[in-house]
Design a protein around this motif. Structure first.
Motif, PDB file in Angstrom:
ATOM      1  N   GLN A 189      22.922 -22.430   9.018  1.00 45.99           N
ATOM      2  CA  GLN A 189      21.830 -22.218   9.964  1.00 45.99           C
ATOM      3  C   GLN A 189      22.339 -22.214  11.400  1.00 45.99           C
ATOM      4  OE1 GLN A 189      19.055 -25.316   9.013  1.00 45.99           O
ATOM      5  NE2 GLN A 189      18.278 -24.302   7.182  1.00 45.99           N
ATOM      6  N   THR A 190      23.296 -23.116  11.665  1.00 38.40           N
ATOM      7  CA  THR A 190      23.866 -23.155  13.011  1.00 38.40           C
ATOM      8  C   THR A 190      24.623 -21.876  13.327  1.00 38.40           C
ATOM      9  OG1 THR A 190      24.072 -25.568  12.894  1.00 38.40           O
ATOM     10  CG2 THR A 190      25.404 -24.428  14.545  1.00 38.40           C
ATOM     11  N   SER A 192      24.249 -18.947  11.861  1.00 38.48           N
ATOM     12  CA  SER A 192      23.306 -17.830  11.945  1.00 38.48           C
ATOM     13  C   SER A 192      22.580 -17.820  13.287  1.00 38.48           C
ATOM     14  CB  SER A 192      22.300 -17.918  10.802  1.00 38.48           C
ATOM     15  OG  SER A 192      22.949 -17.799   9.540  1.00 38.48           O
ATOM     16  N   ARG A 193      22.196 -19.011  13.755  1.00 41.21           N
ATOM     17  CA  ARG A 193      21.509 -19.078  15.037  1.00 41.21           C
ATOM     18  C   ARG A 193      22.431 -18.634  16.175  1.00 41.21           C
ATOM     19  NH1 ARG A 193      20.683 -23.940  14.960  1.00 41.21           N
ATOM     20  NH2 ARG A 193      22.193 -24.681  16.484  1.00 41.21           N
ATOM     21  N   ASN A 196      22.936 -14.904  15.928  1.00 44.40           N
ATOM     22  CA  ASN A 196      21.747 -14.210  16.398  1.00 44.40           C
ATOM     23  C   ASN A 196      21.677 -14.216  17.921  1.00 44.40           C
ATOM     24  OD1 ASN A 196      19.250 -12.952  16.479  1.00 44.40           O
ATOM     25  ND2 ASN A 196      18.107 -14.831  16.147  1.00 44.40           N
ATOM     26  N   GLU A 197      21.980 -15.370  18.511  1.00 43.63           N
ATOM     27  CA  GLU A 197      21.997 -15.446  19.973  1.00 43.63           C
ATOM     28  C   GLU A 197      23.088 -14.556  20.553  1.00 43.63           C
ATOM     29  OE1 GLU A 197      22.424 -19.544  20.864  1.00 43.63           O
ATOM     30  OE2 GLU A 197      20.395 -20.101  20.225  1.00 43.63           O
ATOM     31  N   CYS A 376      17.894 -11.258  10.748  1.00 42.42           N
ATOM     32  CA  CYS A 376      17.027 -11.423  11.913  1.00 42.42           C
ATOM     33  C   CYS A 376      15.708 -10.690  11.723  1.00 42.42           C
ATOM     34  CB  CYS A 376      17.737 -10.911  13.165  1.00 42.42           C
ATOM     35  SG  CYS A 376      19.174 -11.899  13.674  1.00 42.42           S
TER      36      CYS A 376
END
Length: 407
Positions: A189-190, A192-193, A196-197, A376
């Motif tokens: 999750q980290t 991916s976040r 994405n950013e 996303c």
């Protein structure tokens, strides 16, 4: 060989060894007991008178003693000959004072005891194997579940969890696996976040650079081209100078042509002006011009009401997919299909190239960015490719019923 078979064979060998040792001790003790019975029976025969002088009722009650001339069936006939020879020996029974000292009664009792003990041992061994089966089966069920969960984790399904176990060792193993899965899910999750950013930052930087180039450098190129064109009508210039001005204008036009392609790569301004559908059509037209390949477009006019960020993700996804076709597929034609129903937006990019059996296992940064953009969008992307059969990339984006937005 399975764990159960290994343990079963080991237990069987131990049981057989214990059985053989017990049988050996049992037969040795039995032979000693028979020998004592024979000695006692021989002493009794020496103190008795001849069997012919005794009533038959008395003769029949004596153990281990039979008249020499008795031709009737002897008891203990069900005892195997090998067992009788093992216990009593193969020598002929001794004769004392007209009595034949015969240990068959004793051998028969020993044989019956041997069968009883062997049967009880076999039942106990069977119960032990049955208990082992259920214990190992329970443990293997947990290990099988653990193996399946680890396989799921290896494919990216990090939400796999196992229930607590009653056995301490198995429960510790399950707890460690669950802790590992939780840590991996958190790290995913980290990542991916952050990715994405990073993609959003990349898109914003591209948009900023495209606007700066369009507003500044584009205007300068347009001005230089206009000035070069105006020189063609200056009567004070020679033919050579006018040709140089004409060449300069053509060079500016070429630069502007490539400049427009670069701006479209950096940020599709047509998407802001005309919408996602027009941007996709412009993308396919531009891709055909740059790659020299044919692109067949089949697009549903009822595209979802995506946000600006979602439109950018979908556009970049298609852009990367087409770029991969021109770079790696060695294809002659590509097909782009965009279809929508009430619950899903379906996108497929197909080519007739060489294909790749290792896709997406050996994927590069481009394919990884496509997977992240699909995530996303809340969708799922699949890569279907076989050597010599081309490649298909399928993206399915779930939609909220009634609104047309991403679910």
């Amino acid at each position: 060989m399975t764990v159960y078979r290994k343990i079963s064979l080991l237990m069987l060998a131990v049981f057989l060894l214990v059985y053989l040792l017990g049988a050996l001790f049992y037969t040795q003790q039995a032979r000693h007991d028979v020998q004592r019975e024979l000695e006692g029976a021989a002493g009794l025969a020496g103190s008795l008178v001849s069997p012919t002088t005794l009533p038959e009722s008395v003769v029949g009650t004596l153990r281990h003693l039979t008249p020499v001339d008795d031709t009737g069936g002897s008891r203990g006939g069900e005892v195997p000959a090998w067992f009788s020879a093992l216990i009593a020996g193969e020598s002929s029974p001794p004769v004392v004072n007209g009595w034949q000292v015969n240990p068959k009664d004793e051998v028969e009792e020993i044989w019956e005891g041997f069968l009883l003990i062997s049967g009880a041992y076999a039942i106990g061994m069977g119960l032990c194997f049955l208990a082992l089966f259920f214990i190992v089966r329970r443990g293997m069920r947990t290990l099988t579940s653990l193996s399946e969960a680890m396989g799921a984790v290896s494919t990216g399904q990090l939400t796999s969890r196992l229930p607590r176990q009653g056995e301490q060792e198995l429960d510790e193993l399950v707890c460690r696996f669950n802790s590992m899965a939780v840590a991996l899910e958190s790290e995913q999750q980290t990542v991916s976040r952050l990715l994405n950013e990073l993609l959003q930052l990349q898109d914003r930087e591209r948009e900023h650079i495209a606007r700066v180039l369009h507003d500044d450098l584009g205007q300068y190129l347009t001005g230089i081209r206009a000035q070069a064109r105006s020189l063609l009508y200056d009567p004070d210039l020679s033919d050579r100078q006018k040709q140089q001005a004409r060449d300069l204008a053509e060079h500016c036009e070429t630069i502007q042509k490539h400049f427009r392609h670069l701006l479209q790569e950096l940020h599709p301004l047509v998407m802001e002006q005309l919408g996602l559908g027009s941007a996709i059509r412009h993308l396919t037209e531009q891709w055909q011009q740059l790659s020299g390949l044919e692109c067949r477009l089949a697009m549903d006019e009822r595209l979802p009401d995506f946000t600006g960020e979602q439109q950018t993700h979908l556009y970049r996804f298609l852009q990367e997919a087409l770029n991969n076709v021109s770079r790696h597929a060695n294809a002659s034609c590509a097909t782009l299909a965009v279809a929508r129903n009430d619950n899903e937006l379906s996108v497929e990019v197909r080519d007739d190239g060489v294909g790749n059996d290792q896709l997406p296992g050996n994927a590069g940064l481009g394919v990884r960015s496509m997977c992240e953009r699909a995530r996303c969008l809340g969708g799922e992307v699949r890569f279907l490719s076989r050597l010599g059969e081309g490649t298909r990339i399928r993206l399915a984006v779930p939609l909220t019923p009634g609104t047309g937005g991403v679910a």
